[in-house]
Design a protein around this motif. Structure first.
Motif, PDB file in Angstrom:
ATOM      1  N   LEU A 124      31.437  19.315  10.401  1.00  0.00           N
ATOM      2  CA  LEU A 124      30.444  19.541   9.346  1.00  0.00           C
ATOM      3  C   LEU A 124      29.112  19.880  10.008  1.00  0.00           C
ATOM      4  O   LEU A 124      28.792  19.345  11.072  1.00  0.00           O
ATOM      5  CB  LEU A 124      30.284  18.285   8.488  1.00  0.00           C
ATOM      6  N   SER A 125      28.314  20.750   9.352  1.00  0.00           N
ATOM      7  CA  SER A 125      26.995  21.107   9.904  1.00  0.00           C
ATOM      8  C   SER A 125      25.944  20.924   8.820  1.00  0.00           C
ATOM      9  O   SER A 125      26.241  21.052   7.631  1.00  0.00           O
ATOM     10  CB  SER A 125      26.953  22.569  10.334  1.00  0.00           C
ATOM     11  N   THR A 126      24.723  20.675   9.237  1.00  0.00           N
ATOM     12  CA  THR A 126      23.610  20.591   8.273  1.00  0.00           C
ATOM     13  C   THR A 126      23.214  22.015   7.902  1.00  0.00           C
ATOM     14  O   THR A 126      23.673  22.985   8.535  1.00  0.00           O
ATOM     15  CB  THR A 126      22.391  19.898   8.904  1.00  0.00           C
ATOM     16  N   ALA A 127      22.325  22.132   6.897  1.00  0.00           N
ATOM     17  CA  ALA A 127      21.856  23.459   6.474  1.00  0.00           C
ATOM     18  C   ALA A 127      21.202  24.175   7.658  1.00  0.00           C
ATOM     19  O   ALA A 127      21.237  25.392   7.760  1.00  0.00           O
ATOM     20  CB  ALA A 127      20.878  23.310   5.313  1.00  0.00           C
ATOM     21  N   GLU A 128      20.639  23.408   8.593  1.00  0.00           N
ATOM     22  CA  GLU A 128      19.959  24.038   9.754  1.00  0.00           C
ATOM     23  C   GLU A 128      20.940  24.375  10.865  1.00  0.00           C
ATOM     24  O   GLU A 128      20.553  24.884  11.911  1.00  0.00           O
ATOM     25  CB  GLU A 128      18.882  23.101  10.326  1.00  0.00           C
ATOM     26  N   GLY A 129      22.193  24.037  10.686  1.00  0.00           N
ATOM     27  CA  GLY A 129      23.202  24.381  11.686  1.00  0.00           C
ATOM     28  C   GLY A 129      23.455  23.283  12.697  1.00  0.00           C
ATOM     29  O   GLY A 129      24.154  23.497  13.687  1.00  0.00           O
ATOM     30  N   HIS A 130      22.892  22.082  12.497  1.00  0.00           N
ATOM     31  CA  HIS A 130      23.152  20.980  13.432  1.00  0.00           C
ATOM     32  C   HIS A 130      24.456  20.291  13.062  1.00  0.00           C
ATOM     33  O   HIS A 130      24.814  20.227  11.895  1.00  0.00           O
ATOM     34  CB  HIS A 130      22.008  19.954  13.375  1.00  0.00           C
ATOM     35  N   ARG A 131      25.110  19.753  14.090  1.00  0.00           N
ATOM     36  CA  ARG A 131      26.350  19.018  13.819  1.00  0.00           C
ATOM     37  C   ARG A 131      26.053  17.777  12.984  1.00  0.00           C
ATOM     38  O   ARG A 131      25.143  17.005  13.312  1.00  0.00           O
ATOM     39  CB  ARG A 131      27.007  18.593  15.116  1.00  0.00           C
ATOM     40  N   ALA A 132      26.855  17.607  11.925  1.00  0.00           N
ATOM     41  CA  ALA A 132      26.594  16.455  11.059  1.00  0.00           C
ATOM     42  C   ALA A 132      27.751  15.484  11.076  1.00  0.00           C
ATOM     43  O   ALA A 132      27.731  14.469  10.408  1.00  0.00           O
ATOM     44  CB  ALA A 132      26.348  16.942   9.631  1.00  0.00           C
ATOM     45  N   GLY A 133      28.793  15.796  11.831  1.00  0.00           N
ATOM     46  CA  GLY A 133      29.956  14.906  11.888  1.00  0.00           C
ATOM     47  C   GLY A 133      31.246  15.664  11.628  1.00  0.00           C
ATOM     48  O   GLY A 133      31.293  16.900  11.730  1.00  0.00           O
ATOM     49  N   VAL A 134      32.270  14.920  11.299  1.00  0.00           N
ATOM     50  CA  VAL A 134      33.605  15.515  11.083  1.00  0.00           C
ATOM     51  C   VAL A 134      34.249  14.832   9.886  1.00  0.00           C
ATOM     52  O   VAL A 134      34.154  13.602   9.759  1.00  0.00           O
ATOM     53  CB  VAL A 134      34.510  15.289  12.316  1.00  0.00           C
ATOM     54  N   VAL A 135      34.901  15.628   9.026  1.00  0.00           N
ATOM     55  CA  VAL A 135      35.685  15.016   7.967  1.00  0.00           C
ATOM     56  C   VAL A 135      37.158  15.239   8.293  1.00  0.00           C
ATOM     57  O   VAL A 135      37.562  16.333   8.676  1.00  0.00           O
ATOM     58  CB  VAL A 135      35.301  15.556   6.565  1.00  0.00           C
ATOM     59  N   THR A 136      37.938  14.163   8.192  1.00  0.00           N
ATOM     60  CA  THR A 136      39.378  14.244   8.494  1.00  0.00           C
ATOM     61  C   THR A 136      40.155  13.846   7.252  1.00  0.00           C
ATOM     62  O   THR A 136      39.873  12.809   6.644  1.00  0.00           O
ATOM     63  CB  THR A 136      39.743  13.284   9.646  1.00  0.00           C
ATOM     64  N   SER A 137      41.099  14.688   6.880  1.00  0.00           N
ATOM     65  CA  SER A 137      41.967  14.309   5.749  1.00  0.00           C
ATOM     66  C   SER A 137      43.389  14.229   6.289  1.00  0.00           C
ATOM     67  O   SER A 137      43.745  14.932   7.245  1.00  0.00           O
ATOM     68  CB  SER A 137      41.867  15.349   4.635  1.00  0.00           C
ATOM     69  N   PHE A 138      44.182  13.361   5.694  1.00  0.00           N
ATOM     70  CA  PHE A 138      45.566  13.205   6.185  1.00  0.00           C
ATOM     71  C   PHE A 138      46.473  12.699   5.082  1.00  0.00           C
ATOM     72  O   PHE A 138      46.021  12.123   4.086  1.00  0.00           O
ATOM     73  CB  PHE A 138      45.617  12.285   7.406  1.00  0.00           C
ATOM     74  N   ARG A 139      47.764  12.989   5.269  1.00  0.00           N
ATOM     75  CA  ARG A 139      48.737  12.472   4.300  1.00  0.00           C
ATOM     76  C   ARG A 139      49.974  11.980   5.031  1.00  0.00           C
ATOM     77  O   ARG A 139      50.251  12.418   6.160  1.00  0.00           O
ATOM     78  CB  ARG A 139      49.088  13.527   3.249  1.00  0.00           C
ATOM     79  N   ASP A 140      50.692  11.106   4.353  1.00  0.00           N
ATOM     80  CA  ASP A 140      51.915  10.530   4.919  1.00  0.00           C
ATOM     81  C   ASP A 140      53.051  11.519   4.666  1.00  0.00           C
ATOM     82  O   ASP A 140      53.345  11.829   3.513  1.00  0.00           O
ATOM     83  CB  ASP A 140      52.204   9.185   4.230  1.00  0.00           C
TER      84      ASP A 140
END
Ligand code: ADP
Length: 393
Positions: A124-140
């Motif tokens: 994920l990035s902020t509007a300014e293009g800085h890294r804002a983290g990561v979102v992880t989705s998963f399923r069984d």
């Protein structure tokens, strides 16, 4: 996302019920997702997760938050059973590289067995293009994999049973052939009168021996059919090509079937031009014999015309009868194994002759054509390329 919700609220305007909007609505959406969702901040620390993440990982949110990877709390394995190193955690990989990781499959060992989950991580990035983290989705995907495993095992079983069936057919046909050949020889010897004690034609034993011999010949033809089927099914049809005259071969086959033609009381007319090619004579003998036998069997006693000619560099052999004919819906089917079009016509047969014939013709790089009308008769035409050489003598 917020802009979308804001717009949706505008369109729905005038709703008197207080509704979640903006951040709370976003939270509601994530909390109710079937998939597990985990958010890592820009330092790679897990900051939030939804209830499905707790359910799938069987770990409480309290234990997850603050960790560097969801995999820290389980005993992760790769698909090949090797240990899954935490460095390969898709969320951390995504944070490191700035690239998404799609469908990474990880096994989690539990006392009840290994559970499989498929994870996808997006940076994920902020509007300014800085890294804002990561979102992880998963399923069984354990149930899905189990279904796939069962399907694969059923396919394997079906394959093995077909293979066993083919092997059984080949062995049975082969084993039946040996005693039958011995029996045939003994009956022929008896008829010819070994040791100067012939069975004379007038002897009451004579017709019985002749009938017995005919039955052994029928059995032998059926066994040959089964041997051919098993050989062709396993792709072992090998041609013994030699230059030959197709017209001559037709003449020989018709002469050999003289008794059957007379018994069926059918007039067989030959329209033969000499046509040469490098073909397998004994296999083509089988093709012509089968077409002639069928014309006698399904031809209602009407005249049969067999022709051999050349057209556009290809040899054409056709067998025409004026008998039962074949309805359009059966015309493709009868070339398959065990398929018959006239089960009620009182004619015995296994429904293998045309399939074998087509295999032989196609092995010669030729094709079979059928023109037929129900009740009006049939014409089977074989197209055979000459293969290395000309069609003329
Ligand atoms: P079988 O004669 O043992 O049944 P074939 O494979 O030779 O096996 O033929 C398949 C089917 O095609 C036959 O059962 C019959 O219904 C149909 N058929 C074959 N030849 C003719 C023909 N000349 N006229 C009408 N029907 C035919």
């Amino acid at each position: 996302m917020n802009a979308y919700f804001a717009e949706a609220n505008g369109q729905l305007g005038g709703d008197p019920e207080p509704r979640a909007t903006g951040e709370p609505r976003y939270r509601l959406l994530v909390d109710n997702m079937e998939e597990g969702v985990v958010f890592h901040d820009e330092l790679g620390v897990i900051r939030s997760c939804n209830p499905s993440a707790e359910r799938i990982l069987q770990v409480s949110a309290n234990r997850l938050l603050g960790r560097r990877s969801v995999l820290e709390l389980c005993d992760p394995v790769k698909e090949d059973g090797a240990a899954f190193s935490l460095d390969q955690c898709p969320a951390l990989e995504s944070l490191r590289t700035g690239r998404s990781q799609h469908g990474v499959v990880i096994g989690i060992r539990r006392p009840s067995g290994t559970h499989w989950i498929a994870l996808t991580s997006h940076p994920l990035s902020t509007a300014e293009g800085h890294r804002a983290g990561v979102v992880t989705s998963f399923r069984d995907i354990t149930a899905l994999r189990e279904r796939e495993r069962q399907q694969a095992s059923r396919t394997r079983e079906a394959y093995n049973s077909v293979r066993l069936h083919d092997e059984f057919l080949a062995t049975a046909a082969h084993e039946l052939r040996t005693p039958l050949t011995a029996l045939q020889l003994q009956m022929q010897t008896l008829l010819r009168g070994a040791r100067n004690a012939p069975v004379p034609a007038g002897d009451p034993l004579h017709p019985k021996l002749m009938a017995g011999l005919r039955q052994t010949e029928r059995l032998s033809t059926l066994i040959d059919l089964l041997l051919d089927v098993s050989q062709m099914t396993t792709g072992r049809l090998e041609l013994k090509r030699a230059r030959m005259n197709l017209a001559q071969l037709v003449q020989d086959v018709v002469a050999r079937h003289a008794d059957a033609i007379a018994a069926a009381n059918v007039t067989v007319t030959l329209e033969l031009q000499p046509v040469f090619g490098a073909w397998d004579a004994s296999r083509l003998d089988q093709v012509v014999s089968n077409l002639l036998s069928n014309a006698l069997k399904y031809g209602r006693g009407e005249p049969v015309v067999i022709s051999v000619r050349e057209s556009d560099g290809v040899a054409l052999l056709s067998v025409k009868d004026g008998g039962l004919g074949i309805a359009p819906e059966h015309q493709a089917r009868i070339f398959e194994r065990f398929e018959r079009a006239h089960p009620d016509a009182g004619k015995s047969g296994l429904g293998l002759g045309l399939w074998i014939m087509r295999e032989i013709v196609e092995a010669h790089r030729g094709r079979v054509e059928l023109a037929s009308e129900l009740g009006q008769g049939s014409t089977f035409t074989i197209h055979l390329p000459p293969e290395h050489g000309t069609l003329t003598p």
